[in-house]
Design an enzyme around this catalytic site. Structure first.
Site, PDB file in Angstrom:
ATOM      1  N   THR A 198       0.838  -1.208   0.000  1.00 16.49           N
ATOM      2  CA  THR A 198       0.000   0.000   0.000  1.00 16.49           C
ATOM      3  C   THR A 198       0.873   1.259   0.000  1.00 16.49           C
ATOM      4  O   THR A 198       0.657   2.179  -0.794  1.00 16.49           O
ATOM      5  CB  THR A 198      -0.948  -0.014   1.214  1.00 16.49           C
ATOM      6  OG1 THR A 198      -1.576  -1.289   1.272  1.00 16.49           O
ATOM      7  CG2 THR A 198      -2.002   1.067   1.097  1.00 16.49           C
ATOM      8  N   LYS A 240       5.339  11.046  21.702  1.00 15.86           N
ATOM      9  CA  LYS A 240       5.374  11.977  22.850  1.00 15.86           C
ATOM     10  C   LYS A 240       3.974  12.234  23.383  1.00 15.86           C
ATOM     11  O   LYS A 240       3.781  13.079  24.249  1.00 15.86           O
ATOM     12  CB  LYS A 240       5.995  13.312  22.416  1.00 15.86           C
ATOM     13  CG  LYS A 240       7.378  13.212  21.828  1.00 15.86           C
ATOM     14  CD  LYS A 240       7.828  14.589  21.327  1.00 15.86           C
ATOM     15  CE  LYS A 240       8.698  14.477  20.107  1.00 15.86           C
ATOM     16  NZ  LYS A 240       8.789  15.727  19.363  1.00 15.86           N
ATOM     17  N   HIS A 286     -10.279  -1.287   4.240  1.00 19.05           N
ATOM     18  CA  HIS A 286      -9.124  -1.017   3.387  1.00 19.05           C
ATOM     19  C   HIS A 286      -9.696  -0.789   1.982  1.00 19.05           C
ATOM     20  O   HIS A 286      -9.548  -1.623   1.092  1.00 19.05           O
ATOM     21  CB  HIS A 286      -8.188  -2.232   3.424  1.00 19.05           C
ATOM     22  CG  HIS A 286      -6.805  -1.991   2.895  1.00 19.05           C
ATOM     23  ND1 HIS A 286      -6.451  -0.871   2.175  1.00 19.05           N
ATOM     24  CD2 HIS A 286      -5.677  -2.762   2.967  1.00 19.05           C
ATOM     25  CE1 HIS A 286      -5.173  -0.961   1.841  1.00 19.05           C
ATOM     26  NE2 HIS A 286      -4.686  -2.093   2.312  1.00 19.05           N
TER      27      HIS A 286
END
Ligand code: CP
Length: 300
Positions: free
Chosen positions: A49, A78, A127
């Site tokens: 992909t 983070k 998908h």
């Protein structure tokens, strides 16, 4: 068509236009997307992909920026929220191709994005660009979509390509689907509800042997190891209904074997040279479909 999030958003007319465009792009490079930039933002691994979207963008004259491991190498590590990442990347590029591990994350991303977001897979959800290339493969290899019978095999619970392809097939006439899976990995009720509402005939079975000679397509899939919490449970299903040369010979003449790939041990390599093996043709068709998709969402 701004964002590409789920298969249900397409109709037969838009699919047909996309397929015509994909065919017209075969063997050609152009500079129609010169000056445009695509970000490929992948929170899960990918070979086909990501590379096919990047190749498609470059073949159309555009540029790419990319992170193949956004979980580790973007500010999500983070603690940044997906929404903030998307708002930020909006300022740098013209389109974002996003793969994420959480079902529904693509919808969330699209809600805060002014530029097109393309779903490259969201957890066990959908998908859609894979389903479009799968459908294009069926049309190219069988010469039709209406009236086909297909066995979808493997991990139908977690397999997002199964979900997206089922929704797309629901748009066509006289489709028959055989869902072949272990009891624990059956396709979800949301997909079956949709098929019932669209009058698509389907059956669920655990035996590929009993139906393999009836179908035009065997669509084999991998048991999705990354979706299991227990390795023991995964190992129990691994290699389910493996297709070997003997089984491929039981399929009718002119039928095809498809697989979204990657394969682990669902199809023996000895099947690769069979005229029925269409899974590496899917890879080629995927490039054309993704070129057509980028051109569609990016051209003014
Ligand atoms: N079919 C597919 O999505 O393959 P990748 O995971 O390699 O992108």
């Amino acid at each position: 068509m701004k964002h590409i999030i789920e298969s249900q958003q397409f109709d037969r007319e838009s699919i047909s236009k996309l397929f015509e465009l994909a065919s017209s792009l075969e063997g050609k490079n152009s500079d129609c997307l010169r000056g445009k930039i695509m970000a490929s933002l992948f929170y899960e691994p990918s070979t086909r992909t990501r590379f096919s979207f990047e190749s498609a963008m470059l073949r159309l004259g555009g540029n790419i920026i990319t992170t193949e491991n956004a979980k580790e190498f973007s500010s999500v590590s983070k603690g940044e929220a997906l929404e903030d990442t998307i708002r930020t990347i909006n300022k740098y590029v013209d389109v974002i191709v996003l793969r994420h591990h959480e079902e529904g994350s693509l919808k969330r991303a699209s809600l805060v994005s002014d530029i097109p977001i393309i779903n490259a897979g969201d957890g066990s959800g959908q998908h859609p660009t894979q389903a479009l290339l799968d459908l294009y493969t069926i049309e190219r290899e069988l010469g039709r979509i209406d009236g086909v019978s297909i066995a979808m095999v493997g991990d139908l619970k977690h397999g997002r390509t199964i979900h997206s392809l089922s929704y797309l097939l629901g748009k066509y006439r006289d489709i028959r689907i055989y869902f072949v899976s272990p009891e624990q990995l059956r396709v979800g009720e949301n997909v079956k509800d949709y098929l019932r509402r669209h009058s698509v005939k389907y059956e669920e079975t655990m035996s590929l042997h009993t139906i393999i000679s009836k179908v035009d397509i065997v669509y084999q899939t991998r048991i999705q190891k990354e979706r299991f919490t227990s390795l023991e449970e995964y190992e129990k299903h691994r290699g389910y209904c493996k297709i070997d040369l003997e089984m491929s010979k039981a399929m009718k003449d002119g039928s095809i074997i498809m697989h979204p790939l990657p394969r682990v041990d669902e199809i023996s390599p000895e099947v690769d040279s069979s005229p029925k093996a269409a899974y590496f043709k899917q890879v080629h068709y995927g490039l054309l479909i993704r070129m057509a998709l980028l051109k569609t969402v990016l051209e003014d």
